[in-house]
Design a protein around this motif. Structure first.
Motif, PDB file in Angstrom:
ATOM      1  N   GLN A   1     -18.075   0.026  10.066  1.00 44.93           N
ATOM      2  CA  GLN A   1     -18.142  -0.619   8.537  1.00 44.93           C
ATOM      3  C   GLN A   1     -20.021  -0.851   8.616  1.00 44.93           C
TER       4      GLN A   1
ATOM      5  N   VAL B   1     -11.954  -6.247   9.994  1.00 42.86           N
ATOM      6  CA  VAL B   1     -10.975  -6.814  10.134  1.00 42.86           C
ATOM      7  C   VAL B   1     -10.540  -5.301  11.488  1.00 42.86           C
TER       8      VAL B   1
ATOM      9  N   ILE C   1      -6.422  -6.138   1.472  1.00 40.38           N
ATOM     10  CA  ILE C   1      -6.704  -5.056   3.138  1.00 40.38           C
ATOM     11  C   ILE C   1      -7.648  -4.226   2.215  1.00 40.38           C
ATOM     12  N   ASP C   2      -7.878  -3.963   1.224  1.00 39.41           N
ATOM     13  CA  ASP C   2      -9.483  -3.148   1.333  1.00 39.41           C
ATOM     14  C   ASP C   2     -10.051  -4.316   2.086  1.00 39.41           C
ATOM     15  N   GLN C   3     -10.042  -5.524   1.087  1.00 38.77           N
ATOM     16  CA  GLN C   3     -11.159  -6.499   1.203  1.00 38.77           C
ATOM     17  C   GLN C   3     -12.047  -6.463   2.648  1.00 38.77           C
TER      18      GLN C   3
ATOM     19  N   VAL D   1     -10.263  -4.922   5.120  1.00 41.38           N
ATOM     20  CA  VAL D   1     -10.869  -3.893   6.407  1.00 41.38           C
ATOM     21  C   VAL D   1     -13.044  -3.560   6.218  1.00 41.38           C
ATOM     22  N   ALA D   2     -12.926  -3.797   4.666  1.00 41.44           N
ATOM     23  CA  ALA D   2     -14.687  -3.839   4.488  1.00 41.44           C
ATOM     24  C   ALA D   2     -15.092  -5.163   5.295  1.00 41.44           C
TER      25      ALA D   2
ATOM     26  N   ALA E   1     -19.716  -7.696   2.498  1.00 46.39           N
ATOM     27  CA  ALA E   1     -19.158  -6.901   2.005  1.00 46.39           C
ATOM     28  C   ALA E   1     -18.641  -7.996   0.702  1.00 46.39           C
TER      29      ALA E   1
ATOM     30  N   HIS F   1     -18.187  -6.261  18.574  1.00 51.04           N
ATOM     31  CA  HIS F   1     -17.342  -6.343  17.602  1.00 51.04           C
ATOM     32  C   HIS F   1     -17.753  -5.820  16.698  1.00 51.04           C
TER      33      HIS F   1
ATOM     34  N   ALA G   1     -14.499  -3.310  -3.050  1.00 53.33           N
ATOM     35  CA  ALA G   1     -14.396  -2.569  -1.297  1.00 53.33           C
ATOM     36  C   ALA G   1     -13.138  -0.992  -1.720  1.00 53.33           C
ATOM     37  N   PRO G   2     -13.885   0.288  -1.069  1.00 52.58           N
ATOM     38  CA  PRO G   2     -12.937   1.322  -1.199  1.00 52.58           C
ATOM     39  C   PRO G   2     -11.771   1.028  -0.650  1.00 52.58           C
ATOM     40  N   ASP G   3     -10.785   1.972  -0.874  1.00 49.02           N
ATOM     41  CA  ASP G   3      -9.592   2.291  -0.490  1.00 49.02           C
ATOM     42  C   ASP G   3      -9.209   1.864   1.301  1.00 49.02           C
ATOM     43  N   ALA G   4      -8.693   1.015   2.238  1.00 45.09           N
ATOM     44  CA  ALA G   4      -8.662   0.937   3.390  1.00 45.09           C
ATOM     45  C   ALA G   4      -8.073   1.873   4.041  1.00 45.09           C
TER      46      ALA G   4
ATOM     47  N   LYS H   1       0.637  -1.098   0.002  1.00 48.99           N
ATOM     48  CA  LYS H   1      -0.305  -0.319  -0.128  1.00 48.99           C
ATOM     49  C   LYS H   1       0.850   0.898  -0.259  1.00 48.99           C
TER      50      LYS H   1
ATOM     51  N   PHE I   1      -7.646  -4.100  12.053  1.00 50.09           N
ATOM     52  CA  PHE I   1      -6.025  -4.193  11.922  1.00 50.09           C
ATOM     53  C   PHE I   1      -6.300  -2.521  13.156  1.00 50.09           C
TER      54      PHE I   1
ATOM     55  N   LEU J   1     -17.408  -0.549  14.879  1.00 53.06           N
ATOM     56  CA  LEU J   1     -17.060  -0.246  14.092  1.00 53.06           C
ATOM     57  C   LEU J   1     -17.811   0.619  12.727  1.00 53.06           C
TER      58      LEU J   1
END
Lengths: 650, 258
Positions: B195, A144, A136-138, A140-141, B137, B189, B142-145, A96, A146, B193
């Motif tokens: 999301q 997870v 990483i994007d997937q 986080v969506a 999802a 959990h 997915a959008p940028d983390a 990233k 992090f 968040l």
């Protein structure tokens, strides 16, 4: 003519790696633009079997079900959430460049090829680096959690073999959080009916009809019932074979059976001698020990590895003055220091212990010392970063690492070898795919830290869902054999006979006894350092012990209900056969590379000495009817984007 | 240095199958080092049993690092044994003394039927997750983390409850066999968040209802928190209850709009 050419001319199987055209950076896009598609309404006409529900299996099953395929998922655990991906501690790499420290897809690609000692397939590794950012994007969506910085953005740490910070983590439980993310997505599809879940069900054979994988045979571990399942494609995401060593950081049930049964049905097994011995595990404390516990590589971000200079040192660690300590990684590899790659760090630890500088009651470890970090960062920061790992260490070793340095020693951890697959992750048996640790494709002769999670999810989320579609499209509306086909019946009968035979031996020794003895042989002769003499000896000892297994095994109970002793017998049987192939592969590869270190082939400084003229190839073995007589096939490795160089971390 | 423990008496629950009548069986382990883990002691016993031609004791276990949640066992009436915040697989024999008698039983809860000996069926937990324990999802897109910053305290709190290993100790320890700590941990959990907001109220409603189909009711004993190897706080149950109450209104409003 090089040895590679000579061997290649003798191949018994046509190995087509199906690498797409174009420069390495464009290959994956070219593939996707040219692949065949299955219409959304037709996807439900295809059934895909996914075996294993770790990162690769769960993510593949969930994604395939989301796309509309009918998925049957199998796990030998009670729940899909138990797969051993869950135990990964440190993190997952993603190019990233959030830290702005010069990371890029190309750099992750290069680090991985170099880390693997130039024995991986370039095109596969580049694709892995490309999709790492999407993972990483997937994740986080999906929620997870992090680790984050105070501003709310994602935090990164460094791992061995890299000079950038590209590792995303969730405390010391990254594998757990990623697996739960994939498991939740998987469970959603179970709830919606897209996935049919078979838990406590172990694969015991693969059925190949007219050269194509047509389904599997499984044993219900609760009832002992053996059943067949047919599908258009079968994915094996069944992990690695590190438990061949008996003592390893793998979970107790990890085994090679699925891959080995596929191998016996014609799938080639590639580079079985590439095994990773992880440098930071808690040393063995007594002979009844059943497994070894990993201490995450991330600890090497702040911990310093050392041994006393004097082999007869008896003082406790904190009383040994600085000048009498050998921080050997910092001394030997100044630019990477304590973050030297795993194979190199492991061998350095072995040498220190072999020289008598080992620490602890059995003198079988080296120190991993946090006192300097605690002084520099404070107790709280160290606790924040590594608290749960410190607690785990204290529970097992009975010592407090905030006060006494940890003791660590290398242990079997991961296997880079596995089923041979092409660019599409398909084995040489059409319709049979292998993903995650079960395949051989991305890590060459040594895997870098935080790359196993990356590969498992890359294969499951971003590779298989495309490549399986490409394979299935031409099969639309074609008749496929069902479980009434005689091949299924034959496979069931063979499996039933195999398990009944274990019960009938009625000898004197348990499967565990044999596993332990088998593991000792492989560790001693096919572990961190291998020699021609030792490997030849192992190839005499193994068949003899295997013979004893076949005549003196004792399995109590019956085959008609839950019987863990019987399960174990089947797995140990397959480990024996694999063990012979590991030693044979190690014997034939007359060079040192990554985790495969042959004492005869080293530089003056004791580093691995590759032979790129004769061994720049994948050794893919074909089952030859007996574990001692496999047939060698080779796939030459061609490098276009990177130049073969001697790996240096000095 | 390691010590040797002698003469440990084990009273182990044996039960041939779900419908069979079970009973305690007594075995003596003569000698074992205190470096051994509790499950290694059972390995040694099993190896002896098999060599003698007897059936090994069936028990669930896998990673032996306290993270997969496969191991279980009521040890002297305590889920995962006497050491706080520790799963059975991480329990070591240094917690015991020579001549101790140790009673080992399976999880006992009607939602966890016994399969054999010490092994139970915990798939009711999976049914709860399947009914809503996720953020929808689908793969890809997915959008940028780093698009949505999440304050560190929020991410840390989400992680605290995400650490649940799904072992079932909370249910086994609960006099009612309730699964509120397990369910609450997943809800806490996800709903902490950003999301997780879109499905926040539909999630809690469907997960709680599935939970009620399988498990007993919570009467706030707090035994679950004490037994949890991950020391998950009972606060997650309060959060779940609050969200569930809100959901009953929120979801009704959504429905009225349709």
């Amino acid at each position: 003519m090089t040895l590679t050419d000579e061997l290649f001319a003798k191949n018994t199987v046509k190995l087509d790696s199906k690498i797409p055209d174009g420069p390495v950076a464009d290959k994956w896009d070219n593939y996707k633009e040219n692949m065949k598609l299955v219409n959304p309404n037709n996807k439900r006409k295809f059934k895909v079997i996914v075996v294993g529900t770790g990162l690769a299996g769960a993510s593949a099953a969930a994604t395939l079900a989301e796309l509309g395929y009918q998925v049957d998922a199998f796990t030998f655990h009670d729940s899909a959430r138990r797969a051993h991906s869950i135990a990964a501690q440190g993190g997952i790499n993603g190019a990233k460049n959030y830290k702005g420290d010069g990371d890029s897809v190309h750099r992750l690609f290069y680090d991985t090829v170099k880390g693997g000692d130039f024995r991986a397939r370039e095109a596969n590794v580049h694709r892995l680096a490309q999709v790492s950012v999407d993972i990483i994007d997937q994740m986080v969506a999906q929620g997870v959690p992090f680790a984050r910085e105070y501003g709310g953005l994602l935090d990164n740490r460094s791992f061995g073999g890299a000079q950038v910070s590209r590792t995303f983590y969730a405390r010391g439980q990254t594998g757990q959080q990623l697996l739960l993310g994939a498991y939740q997505q998987f469970s959603r599809q179970v709830g919606l009916g897209g996935i049919s879940l078979y838990n406590r069900s172990e694969l015991i054979d693969i059925v190949v009809i007219d050269g194509r994988a047509s389904g599997i045979v499984v044993r219900d571990l609760v009832t002992g019932e053996i059943t067949s399942h047919a599908a258009h494609a079968v994915v094996l995401a069944t992990g690695g074979y590190g438990n061949a060593f008996f003592l390893s950081t793998n979970a107790m049930a990890c085994n090679v059976t699925a891959a080995w049964r596929a191998h016996r049905k014609g799938a080639l097994f590639a580079n079985p001698c590439y095994t990773q011995i992880h440098p930071t595990c808690i040393p063995q404390s007594d002979d009844s020990q059943s497994k070894l516990t990993l201490m995450s590589e991330s600890l090497r971000n702040d911990g310093r590895v050392w041994v006393p200079v004097n082999p007869n040192e008896t003082r406790p660690a904190h009383e040994v003055p600085e000048e009498e300590r050998d921080y050997y990684l910092e001394r030997l590899y100044p630019s990477f220091g304590n973050l030297a790659p795993r194979d190199i760090s492991s061998r350095a630890a072995k040498r220190a212990v072999d020289k008598g500088q080992g620490v602890g009651p059995k003198k079988n470890g080296v120190y991993l010392d946090f006192s300097e970090a605690i002084e520099r960062l404070g107790h709280d920061v160290v606790q924040e970063r590594y608290g749960n790992l410190f607690e785990m260490y204290e529970r097992i070793a009975g010592e407090n690492p905030y006060e006494t340095p940890m003791r660590i020693y290398p242990a079997s951890h991961y296997t880079m070898g596995g089923l041979w697959v092409d660019y599409e992750l398909q084995t040489n048996i059409p319709g049979l795919y292998a993903a995650g640790e079960a395949n051989f494709s991305d890590h060459g002769a040594n895997r870098l830290g935080a790359s196993a999670l990356m590969q498992g999810l890359a294969d499951g989320y971003f590779v298989l869902p495309y490549t399986i579609g490409n394979g299935l499209a031409p099969l639309l509306n074609k008749p496929m054999p069902g479980i009434d086909h005689p091949e299924f019946k034959a496979a069931e009968d063979a499996a039933r006979n195999r398990y009944n035979a274990y019960l009938a031996i009625n000898g004197t020794k348990s499967p565990d006894y044999f596993h332990r003895e088998l593991g000792k042989i492989i560790w001693d002769y096919c572990g961190m350092e291998r020699t021609e003499e030792g490997l030849k000896k192992a190839l005499e000892l193994l068949p003899a012990l295997y013979q004893e297994f076949k005549t003196d095994l004792r399995v109590t109970g019956s085959g008609d209900d839950m019987n863990q002793t019987l399960e174990k017998a089947g797995r140990v049987d397959d480990f024996f056969q694999l063990g012979m192939l590991m030693c044979r592969d190690a014997l034939d590869r007359k060079e040192s590379c990554g985790g495969h270190f042959r004492a005869e082939y080293q530089t003056d400084e004791g580093e691995a000495l590759r032979d790129d003229v004769n061994y720049c190839h994948v050794a893919a073995w074909q089952w030859g009817g007996d574990p001692m007589t496999p047939n060698l096939n080779v796939e030459p490795l061609e490098f276009e984007a990177v130049h073969l160089a001697t790996r240096s971390y000095k | 240095m390691s010590n040797h423990l002698k003469n440990i008496t084990l009273r182990i629950w044996r039960q041939a199958g779900p419908a069979a009548k079970g009973n305690f069986e007594t075995h003596v382990v003569d000698e074992i080092t205190d470096e051994a883990s509790f499950l290694e002691m059972l390995d040694i016993l099993n190896d002896k049993l098999v060599t003698e031609g007897k059936e090994a004791v069936v028990f669930d276990h896998d990673c032996r690092e306290g993270i997969c949640g496969t191991c279980s066992l009521m040890i002297d009436g305590q889920a995962h044994g006497p050491q706080r915040g520790t799963a059975t697989c991480q329990l070591h024999m240094r917690q015991f003394k020579s001549n101790d008698t140790i009673t080992i039983e399976p999880w006992r809860a009607s939602a966890f039927p016994i399969i054999k000996d010490l092994m139970v069926d915990r798939s009711a937990f999976d049914r709860i997750i399947e009914s809503g324990g996720y953020i929808t999802a689908d793969t890809g897109g997915a959008p940028d983390a780093n698009l949505i910053p999440i304050p560190k305290v929020i991410a840390d709190a989400a992680m605290d409850s995400a650490e649940c290993i799904g072992c079932g100790a909370c249910v086994a320890a609960c006099p009612n066999g309730a699964a509120n700590l397990f369910t609450g941990a997943k809800i806490a959990h996800l709903s902490r968040l950003p999301q997780g907001q879109a499905e926040r109220y539909s999630r809690v409603e469907s997960m709680v209802e599935t939970m009620d189909d399988h498990f007993g009711s919570c009467t706030s004993h707090g035994e679950c928190e004490a037994a949890c190897p991950k020391e998950i706080s009972i606060d997650v149950i309060a959060l779940m209850n609050k969200d569930f109450r809100k959901a009953k209104f929120a979801n009704r409003k959504d429905l009225a709009r349709k």
